[in-house]
Design a protein around this motif. Sequence first.
Motif, mmCIF file in Angstrom:
data_model
loop_
_atom_site.group_PDB
_atom_site.id
_atom_site.type_symbol
_atom_site.label_atom_id
_atom_site.label_comp_id
_atom_site.label_asym_id
_atom_site.label_seq_id
_atom_site.Cartn_x
_atom_site.Cartn_y
_atom_site.Cartn_z
ATOM 1 N N ILE A 1 15.269 57.838 56.220
ATOM 2 C CA ILE A 1 14.460 57.498 55.050
ATOM 3 C C ILE A 1 13.839 58.752 54.451
ATOM 4 N N ASP A 2 13.371 58.627 53.221
ATOM 5 C CA ASP A 2 12.815 59.759 52.482
ATOM 6 C C ASP A 2 11.440 60.117 53.039
ATOM 7 N N ILE A 3 11.221 61.404 53.224
ATOM 8 C CA ILE A 3 9.953 61.891 53.770
ATOM 9 C C ILE A 3 8.777 61.565 52.847
ATOM 10 N N THR A 4 9.068 61.306 51.564
ATOM 11 C CA THR A 4 7.991 60.968 50.626
ATOM 12 C C THR A 4 7.321 59.644 50.975
ATOM 13 N N LEU A 5 7.914 58.876 51.888
ATOM 14 C CA LEU A 5 7.286 57.635 52.327
ATOM 15 C C LEU A 5 5.890 57.902 52.881
ATOM 16 N N ASN A 6 5.708 59.045 53.546
ATOM 17 C CA ASN A 6 4.375 59.394 54.069
ATOM 18 C C ASN A 6 3.344 59.432 52.951
ATOM 19 N N ASN A 7 3.724 60.045 51.833
ATOM 20 C CA ASN A 7 2.794 60.129 50.697
ATOM 21 C C ASN A 7 2.521 58.751 50.108
ATOM 22 N N LEU A 8 3.569 57.924 50.028
ATOM 23 C CA LEU A 8 3.392 56.567 49.517
ATOM 24 C C LEU A 8 2.380 55.798 50.349
ATOM 25 N N ILE A 9 2.539 55.888 51.671
ATOM 26 C CA ILE A 9 1.653 55.149 52.574
ATOM 27 C C ILE A 9 0.217 55.661 52.480
ATOM 28 N N GLU A 10 0.081 56.969 52.516
ATOM 29 C CA GLU A 10 -1.265 57.539 52.505
ATOM 30 C C GLU A 10 -1.971 57.307 51.170
ATOM 31 N N ASP A 11 -1.208 57.346 50.061
ATOM 32 C CA ASP A 11 -1.815 57.106 48.750
ATOM 33 C C ASP A 11 -2.189 55.646 48.560
ATOM 34 N N GLU A 12 -1.329 54.750 48.992
ATOM 35 C CA GLU A 12 -1.532 53.320 48.755
ATOM 36 C C GLU A 12 -2.426 52.658 49.803
ATOM 37 N N LEU A 13 -2.266 53.068 51.062
ATOM 38 C CA LEU A 13 -2.972 52.389 52.160
ATOM 39 C C LEU A 13 -4.125 53.211 52.734
ATOM 40 N N LEU A 14 -4.186 54.479 52.367
ATOM 41 C CA LEU A 14 -5.240 55.380 52.853
ATOM 42 C C LEU A 14 -5.218 55.491 54.383
ATOM 43 N N ILE A 15 -4.014 55.479 54.943
ATOM 44 C CA ILE A 15 -3.836 55.613 56.388
ATOM 45 C C ILE A 15 -2.862 56.759 56.652
ATOM 46 N N PRO A 16 -3.210 57.712 57.508
ATOM 47 C CA PRO A 16 -2.268 58.784 57.829
ATOM 48 C C PRO A 16 -0.989 58.217 58.445
ATOM 49 N N SER A 17 0.144 58.845 58.134
ATOM 50 C CA SER A 17 1.407 58.364 58.687
ATOM 51 C C SER A 17 2.318 59.536 59.006
ATOM 52 N N GLU A 18 3.282 59.266 59.861
ATOM 53 C CA GLU A 18 4.305 60.262 60.148
ATOM 54 C C GLU A 18 5.623 59.553 60.435
ATOM 55 N N ILE A 19 6.712 60.270 60.206
ATOM 56 C CA ILE A 19 8.050 59.729 60.426
ATOM 57 C C ILE A 19 8.682 60.452 61.609
ATOM 58 N N GLU A 20 9.184 59.672 62.556
ATOM 59 C CA GLU A 20 9.849 60.234 63.713
ATOM 60 C C GLU A 20 11.277 59.689 63.792
ATOM 61 N N ASN A 21 12.232 60.576 64.021
ATOM 62 C CA ASN A 21 13.601 60.127 64.240
ATOM 63 C C ASN A 21 13.664 59.333 65.541
ATOM 64 N N PHE A 22 14.311 58.187 65.480
ATOM 65 C CA PHE A 22 14.337 57.284 66.627
ATOM 66 C C PHE A 22 15.763 56.854 66.908
ATOM 67 N N ASP A 23 16.205 57.064 68.144
ATOM 68 C CA ASP A 23 17.545 56.662 68.560
ATOM 69 C C ASP A 23 17.436 55.368 69.350
ATOM 70 N N LEU A 24 17.676 54.264 68.670
ATOM 71 C CA LEU A 24 17.533 52.953 69.307
ATOM 72 C C LEU A 24 18.543 52.768 70.430
ATOM 73 N N LEU A 25 19.768 53.224 70.233
ATOM 74 C CA LEU A 25 20.807 53.051 71.257
ATOM 75 C C LEU A 25 20.450 53.786 72.543
ATOM 76 N N LYS A 26 20.037 55.029 72.421
ATOM 77 C CA LYS A 26 19.678 55.802 73.619
ATOM 78 C C LYS A 26 18.438 55.228 74.300
ATOM 79 N N THR A 27 17.526 54.704 73.500
ATOM 80 C CA THR A 27 16.325 54.103 74.074
ATOM 81 C C THR A 27 16.681 52.856 74.873
ATOM 82 N N LEU A 28 17.558 52.018 74.330
ATOM 83 C CA LEU A 28 18.002 50.825 75.055
ATOM 84 C C LEU A 28 18.674 51.205 76.370
ATOM 85 N N ASN A 29 19.531 52.211 76.328
ATOM 86 C CA ASN A 29 20.188 52.663 77.556
ATOM 87 C C ASN A 29 19.178 53.202 78.561
ATOM 88 N N ARG A 30 18.214 53.975 78.090
ATOM 89 C CA ARG A 30 17.226 54.551 78.996
ATOM 90 C C ARG A 30 16.406 53.451 79.659
#
Length: 297
Positions: A262-291
């Motif tokens: 997803i676009d990194i600008t989502l952080n700005n959208l969230i912080e501007d609209e919701l006034l809550i700090p946010s961050e985006i982390e890459n998440f590997d669902l398949l590897k997490t399920l295996n782990r």
Amino acid sequence: MLKKIFKKQFISFYYDEKYKLILEHVKNKKTLDSIEKEFDDKQKLEKFVEEKLDDNPQTYISTTLLSLNQGVMDSCSKQKYLEKDIDYDNVKILCVNNIYSFYASIYDINKVLKEYSFNIDFLYSIFAPIDFYAKERKNRFYVLVLNNYIAILGYENYKPIFSDIIIINEEEKVDESNEEIIEDIEDIDLLNEIEEDTPLDENIEEIDEKEIEENLEEKLDKLTTNIEVKILNSLKESLKDYYENYSNDFIEKIIILDTIGIDITLNNLIEDELLIPSEIENFDLLKTLNRMSIESI
């Protein structure tokens, strides 16, 4: 030969526009290598998995449940489930540390287990890998983003108390939007704007063509609403539900678990609209399920 015997295979998969799969060879809980695959149809997935099962009987297969009838409860007691009007007898419950629990419809679970030609060893609620991954747990919202799903898990004081899953069906949304746009275009049809008892030339002069074009562009923009805006709107609704029905404590941070880029600008959208700090982390669902499965063996 002995080396092959001691190696275990862990396969995880899920369906999100395509079947996504990872195979990992594991020894002493350490991953030696991995292969990632995508399949357009279930038959190709089943053929691949069955071949790998023939190669090595020590194979463990996991997937995740993406149905709506699942969630988290800040308790393991039957009474708490009954208070929330959840049909205790028709859900399967997994209690975590005797503090909180995940639940899912028995019907949905059985449907997934019977859906494939091979046996599934581990079937996880979609909220379980989020909880497994989550490190920051004080008044946090975790948002797992897939192509067609958004799963939200909310924590109050280190314990998950809120869950929500939103299905994003792109095809249906486009069709509905097209119908709305057609209706709106008909509404602004020039002939419909003209009153029967008024001369035609007079009405045409009064029509602002620029305004009409702007209205059309606004309608077309709705047709191409991107995933970031959908995430923001889903968050607004979930936060409203959270504050009204679950907690008076403010969410201090939103963490986006991104599987699709997803676009990194989502952080700005969230912080501007919701006034809550946010961050985006890459998440590997398949590897997490295996782990999760590896840790369970």
